[in-house]
Design a protein around this motif. Sequence first.
Motif, PDB file in Angstrom:
ATOM      1  N   ALA A   3      16.915 -29.113  29.875  1.00  0.00           N
ATOM      2  CA  ALA A   3      16.166 -27.858  29.799  1.00  0.00           C
ATOM      3  C   ALA A   3      15.233 -27.729  30.997  1.00  0.00           C
ATOM      4  O   ALA A   3      14.673 -28.723  31.496  1.00  0.00           O
ATOM      5  N   LEU A   4      15.058 -26.511  31.450  1.00  0.00           N
ATOM      6  CA  LEU A   4      14.192 -26.260  32.599  1.00  0.00           C
ATOM      7  C   LEU A   4      12.722 -26.425  32.234  1.00  0.00           C
ATOM      8  O   LEU A   4      12.280 -25.988  31.166  1.00  0.00           O
ATOM      9  N   ALA A   5      11.986 -27.040  33.143  1.00  0.00           N
ATOM     10  CA  ALA A   5      10.542 -27.086  32.985  1.00  0.00           C
ATOM     11  C   ALA A   5       9.980 -25.709  33.314  1.00  0.00           C
ATOM     12  O   ALA A   5      10.525 -25.001  34.164  1.00  0.00           O
ATOM     13  N   PRO A   6       8.909 -25.282  32.641  1.00  0.00           N
ATOM     14  CA  PRO A   6       8.295 -23.993  32.970  1.00  0.00           C
ATOM     15  C   PRO A   6       7.805 -23.996  34.412  1.00  0.00           C
ATOM     16  O   PRO A   6       7.008 -24.850  34.811  1.00  0.00           O
ATOM     17  N   ALA A   7       8.334 -23.088  35.208  1.00  0.00           N
ATOM     18  CA  ALA A   7       7.987 -23.002  36.624  1.00  0.00           C
ATOM     19  C   ALA A   7       8.533 -21.696  37.170  1.00  0.00           C
ATOM     20  O   ALA A   7       9.357 -21.033  36.525  1.00  0.00           O
ATOM     21  N   VAL A  31      20.429 -23.733  37.087  1.00  0.00           N
ATOM     22  CA  VAL A  31      19.086 -23.185  36.864  1.00  0.00           C
ATOM     23  C   VAL A  31      19.183 -21.731  36.419  1.00  0.00           C
ATOM     24  O   VAL A  31      18.572 -21.313  35.427  1.00  0.00           O
ATOM     25  N   ILE A  32      19.959 -20.951  37.148  1.00  0.00           N
ATOM     26  CA  ILE A  32      20.033 -19.510  36.900  1.00  0.00           C
ATOM     27  C   ILE A  32      20.473 -19.195  35.468  1.00  0.00           C
ATOM     28  O   ILE A  32      19.903 -18.314  34.816  1.00  0.00           O
ATOM     29  N   VAL A  33      21.475 -19.905  34.972  1.00  0.00           N
ATOM     30  CA  VAL A  33      22.017 -19.563  33.643  1.00  0.00           C
ATOM     31  C   VAL A  33      21.039 -19.880  32.512  1.00  0.00           C
ATOM     32  O   VAL A  33      21.220 -19.404  31.386  1.00  0.00           O
ATOM     33  N   GLN A  34      19.997 -20.651  32.815  1.00  0.00           N
ATOM     34  CA  GLN A  34      19.006 -20.967  31.785  1.00  0.00           C
ATOM     35  C   GLN A  34      17.813 -20.014  31.799  1.00  0.00           C
ATOM     36  O   GLN A  34      17.003 -20.022  30.868  1.00  0.00           O
ATOM     37  N   PRO A  82       5.432 -13.903  31.730  1.00  0.00           N
ATOM     38  CA  PRO A  82       6.155 -14.935  30.973  1.00  0.00           C
ATOM     39  C   PRO A  82       5.796 -16.352  31.425  1.00  0.00           C
ATOM     40  O   PRO A  82       5.733 -17.282  30.601  1.00  0.00           O
ATOM     41  N   LEU A  83       5.559 -16.509  32.713  1.00  0.00           N
ATOM     42  CA  LEU A  83       5.195 -17.825  33.245  1.00  0.00           C
ATOM     43  C   LEU A  83       3.873 -18.295  32.649  1.00  0.00           C
ATOM     44  O   LEU A  83       3.695 -19.472  32.328  1.00  0.00           O
ATOM     45  N   LEU A  84       2.948 -17.365  32.490  1.00  0.00           N
ATOM     46  CA  LEU A  84       1.644 -17.690  31.909  1.00  0.00           C
ATOM     47  C   LEU A  84       1.776 -18.122  30.450  1.00  0.00           C
ATOM     48  O   LEU A  84       0.906 -18.813  29.913  1.00  0.00           O
ATOM     49  N   LYS A  85       2.871 -17.700  29.811  1.00  0.00           N
ATOM     50  CA  LYS A  85       3.115 -18.068  28.417  1.00  0.00           C
ATOM     51  C   LYS A  85       3.947 -19.343  28.288  1.00  0.00           C
ATOM     52  O   LYS A  85       4.376 -19.712  27.193  1.00  0.00           O
ATOM     53  N   GLY A  86       4.213 -19.995  29.433  1.00  0.00           N
ATOM     54  CA  GLY A  86       4.949 -21.249  29.393  1.00  0.00           C
ATOM     55  C   GLY A  86       6.446 -21.119  29.504  1.00  0.00           C
ATOM     56  O   GLY A  86       7.181 -22.070  29.198  1.00  0.00           O
ATOM     57  N   GLU A  87       6.934 -19.945  29.949  1.00  0.00           N
ATOM     58  CA  GLU A  87       8.370 -19.751  30.110  1.00  0.00           C
ATOM     59  C   GLU A  87       8.768 -19.843  31.583  1.00  0.00           C
ATOM     60  O   GLU A  87       8.001 -19.453  32.462  1.00  0.00           O
ATOM     61  N   ALA A  88       9.964 -20.345  31.847  1.00  0.00           N
ATOM     62  CA  ALA A  88      10.460 -20.437  33.222  1.00  0.00           C
ATOM     63  C   ALA A  88      10.858 -19.048  33.717  1.00  0.00           C
ATOM     64  O   ALA A  88      11.314 -18.201  32.948  1.00  0.00           O
ATOM     65  N   MET A  89      10.673 -18.815  35.020  1.00  0.00           N
ATOM     66  CA  MET A  89      11.035 -17.541  35.628  1.00  0.00           C
ATOM     67  C   MET A  89      11.783 -17.781  36.937  1.00  0.00           C
ATOM     68  O   MET A  89      11.598 -18.816  37.590  1.00  0.00           O
TER      69      MET A  89
END
Length: 239
Positions: A3-7, A31-34, A82-89
Amino acid sequence: MEALAPALYLIPVTLGDSGTDRMLPPYNRSVIVQLRHFIVEDIRSARRFLKLVDRDIDIDALTFYELNEHSDPAAAGHCIAPLLKGEAMGLLSEAGCPAVADPGATAVAQAHAKGLPVVPLVGPSSIIMAVMGSGFNGQSFAFNGYLPVKDGERAAKLRQLERRAWSEDQTQLFIEAPYRNLKMLEAVLSVCRKDTQLCIAAGITCSEETIQTHTVAEWQKLPAPDIHKVPAIFLLYRG
């Protein structure tokens, strides 16, 4: 798949008609597909690129945040929500590497200001590839973006860049709107000294790719290159 780290993942895209198989490493696809959130210059072209990467991507399940030269100055801050909420972008440019001669740099700056991780991925950069192919100094070079459109101001800027190329032993790069490429070439050949070297790197990685280096005097004797409406980078260097 891990799983991708939030970044904020900075995702290079292809240049023109070059295929994803040639230009993008397999890791980028993983990376992209996640990712489910993307900051993009243009939503339509971003959707098209993502489908080229993986035709099974559910485009309708993705969220796009548009950030371009016309965006409000506060847009970059809103884009990283979304990044601020802990999601990867993911951050996509229109061509080549994001945040290099690209408005996405403001989103990267916002991520750093909030202490959020930024992860640049490997991919094509027309700027670096032009330096590689020019034969000019690759240890000291400067990308100057677009030059002034007005004849007098453009001529003055060209002379300034030429002086730096000679006095600082520094390669000078600049670009022009593709439909004005031949006008720029005409300006360089009329303004710069005859022993100054000019490289034109056009259509890099695409079917119309051409990279040529000559002195100004040599260019003046050659037929104009076929660069009308072809994305190009101009490079000046001392003779």
